[in-house]
Scaffold this motif. Structure first.
Motif, PDB file in Angstrom:
ATOM      1  N   ALA A  38       0.813  -1.218   0.000  1.00  0.00           N
ATOM      2  CA  ALA A  38       0.000   0.000   0.000  1.00  0.00           C
ATOM      3  C   ALA A  38       0.844   1.265   0.000  1.00  0.00           C
ATOM      4  O   ALA A  38       0.420   2.297  -0.474  1.00  0.00           O
ATOM      5  CB  ALA A  38      -0.912  -0.005   1.220  1.00  0.00           C
ATOM      6  N   CYS A  39       2.024   1.165   0.561  1.00  0.00           N
ATOM      7  CA  CYS A  39       2.842   2.378   0.624  1.00  0.00           C
ATOM      8  C   CYS A  39       4.298   2.035   0.315  1.00  0.00           C
ATOM      9  O   CYS A  39       4.668   0.869   0.219  1.00  0.00           O
ATOM     10  CB  CYS A  39       2.721   3.027   2.010  1.00  0.00           C
ATOM     11  N   ARG A  40       5.085   3.074   0.176  1.00  0.00           N
ATOM     12  CA  ARG A  40       6.516   2.850  -0.038  1.00  0.00           C
ATOM     13  C   ARG A  40       7.279   3.885   0.789  1.00  0.00           C
ATOM     14  O   ARG A  40       6.698   4.881   1.250  1.00  0.00           O
ATOM     15  CB  ARG A  40       6.890   2.958  -1.526  1.00  0.00           C
ATOM     16  N   PHE A  41       8.551   3.628   0.994  1.00  0.00           N
ATOM     17  CA  PHE A  41       9.404   4.580   1.699  1.00  0.00           C
ATOM     18  C   PHE A  41      10.505   5.028   0.746  1.00  0.00           C
ATOM     19  O   PHE A  41      11.227   4.190   0.194  1.00  0.00           O
ATOM     20  CB  PHE A  41      10.007   3.941   2.951  1.00  0.00           C
ATOM     21  N   ASP A  42      10.615   6.335   0.542  1.00  0.00           N
ATOM     22  CA  ASP A  42      11.668   6.916  -0.299  1.00  0.00           C
ATOM     23  C   ASP A  42      12.737   7.472   0.635  1.00  0.00           C
ATOM     24  O   ASP A  42      12.412   8.236   1.551  1.00  0.00           O
ATOM     25  CB  ASP A  42      11.115   8.073  -1.143  1.00  0.00           C
ATOM     26  N   ALA A  43      13.988   7.107   0.396  1.00  0.00           N
ATOM     27  CA  ALA A  43      15.055   7.586   1.296  1.00  0.00           C
ATOM     28  C   ALA A  43      16.041   8.474   0.546  1.00  0.00           C
ATOM     29  O   ALA A  43      16.388   8.218  -0.617  1.00  0.00           O
ATOM     30  CB  ALA A  43      15.782   6.397   1.911  1.00  0.00           C
ATOM     31  N   TYR A  44      16.457   9.525   1.221  1.00  0.00           N
ATOM     32  CA  TYR A  44      17.446  10.479   0.695  1.00  0.00           C
ATOM     33  C   TYR A  44      18.611  10.478   1.665  1.00  0.00           C
ATOM     34  O   TYR A  44      18.414  10.694   2.875  1.00  0.00           O
ATOM     35  CB  TYR A  44      16.834  11.887   0.605  1.00  0.00           C
TER      36      TYR A  44
END
Ligand SMILES: C[S@@+](CC[C@H](N)C(=O)[O-])C[C@H]1O[C@@H](n2cnc3c(N)ncnc32)[C@H](O)[C@@H]1O
Length: 272
Positions: free
Chosen positions: A259-265
């Motif tokens: 359902a969701c995702r995590f974007d990392a910087y």
């Protein structure tokens, strides 16, 4: 943002209601207390508009016949099943390293509760006065719970706009390991698939949406991302699975869920 709200309570809880009202008014919310005979399901059905309630379980939001509060005690079962291995958020935020973390979009605090349980030292920042007061109440109740007491000892609450809070941390050269962002997602977005998911938001999130500003007025977090990148080694953004990137900035790494995702910087120049 809501600056006036009705607060329903029964005679027994009138004093408690006045205390909450005083706290809310110190945060800029005008509260109209209304005493009702019974704060039951029928009453809630007959009063569908967004309001607050005070009863033996503390402060609640109600609307459309539903009651909602950031019920951290109800999360205990989920926390007990969670582990560093099983939770995508744990990998995204590197929780195994017990990071110092700022959650700049606190909401109901559920993500942060999980992160604190898995080892992070969390500062939760929320700018909405009613949500913040609900969070404060949840934290106070959790201190008396044998399982949660040690978890909430790792949680600090800050009532502020995160744009202001993060800037003040930068000015004081206060760096952290992780800034976590889960900003509201616009109803009208380029991505139709993401809108479909949006329609499936849980009951609790439906009430959150009623409380928060309309599209166009809400903070979508673009500015937060840029501030966060100046003060954290890692910035993690939670997004609906198919949503566009925050501020159109391509992340360095992604973790994809159903359902969701995590974007990392990652800011390598901020490491040590
Ligand atoms: C989608 S909710 C976060 C849900 C949260 N992750 C949870 O587990 O419950 C977004 C929250 O961020 C808050 N928010 C948005 N912009 C903010 C800002 N600039 N400063 C502080 N809080 C903000 C909103 O008021 C809202 O409560």
């Amino acid at each position: 943002m809501v600056s006036e709200i009705r607060l329903f309570t029964e005679l027994t809880f009138h004093e408690k209601a006045q205390q909450y009202s005083a706290v809310l008014s110190s945060r800029g919310v005008v509260v109209f207390i209304e005493q009702v005979e019974k704060l039951n399901a029928r009453f809630l059905r007959l009063n569908p508009e967004l309001a607050l309630c005070v009863d033996e379980e503390g402060l609640w939001l109600c609307a459309n016949g539903m009651k909602m509060q950031p019920d951290w005690i109800a999360e205990v079962g989920r926390l007990k099943r969670a582990s560093l291995k099983s939770e995508m958020i744990a990998r995204a935020c590197n929780l195994g390293e017990k990071p110092k973390l700022i959650d700049a979009t606190a909401g109901l605090g559920h993500d942060s509760l999980l992160m604190a349980h898995l080892g992070a030292e969390v500062t939760l920042v929320e700018r909405h006065p009613i949500l913040f007061t609900l969070l404060e109440d949840s934290k106070a109740k959790s201190k008396n719970d044998s399982f949660l007491a040690s978890v909430v000892a790792r949680i600090d609450l800050v009532f502020s706009d995160s744009n202001v809070y993060l800037q003040s941390q930068i000015d004081q050269k206060q760096m952290v390991d992780v800034v976590y962002l889960d900003p509201m997602f616009p109803q009208r977005d380029q991505n139709q698939q993401a809108i479909k998911k949006q329609a499936q938001v849980k009951k609790q999130m439906q009430l959150l949406h009623l409380l928060l500003p309309e599209d166009g007025e809400m903070d979508l977090g673009d500015q937060l991302l840029n501030l966060a990148k100046r003060m954290a080694k890692r910035v993690v953004v939670k997004r609906p699975r198919l949503a566009v990137f925050l501020d159109e900035q391509k992340p360095d790494h992604q973790w994809q869920g159903d359902a969701c995702r995590f974007d990392a910087y990652f800011q390598n120049d901020l490491c040590n």
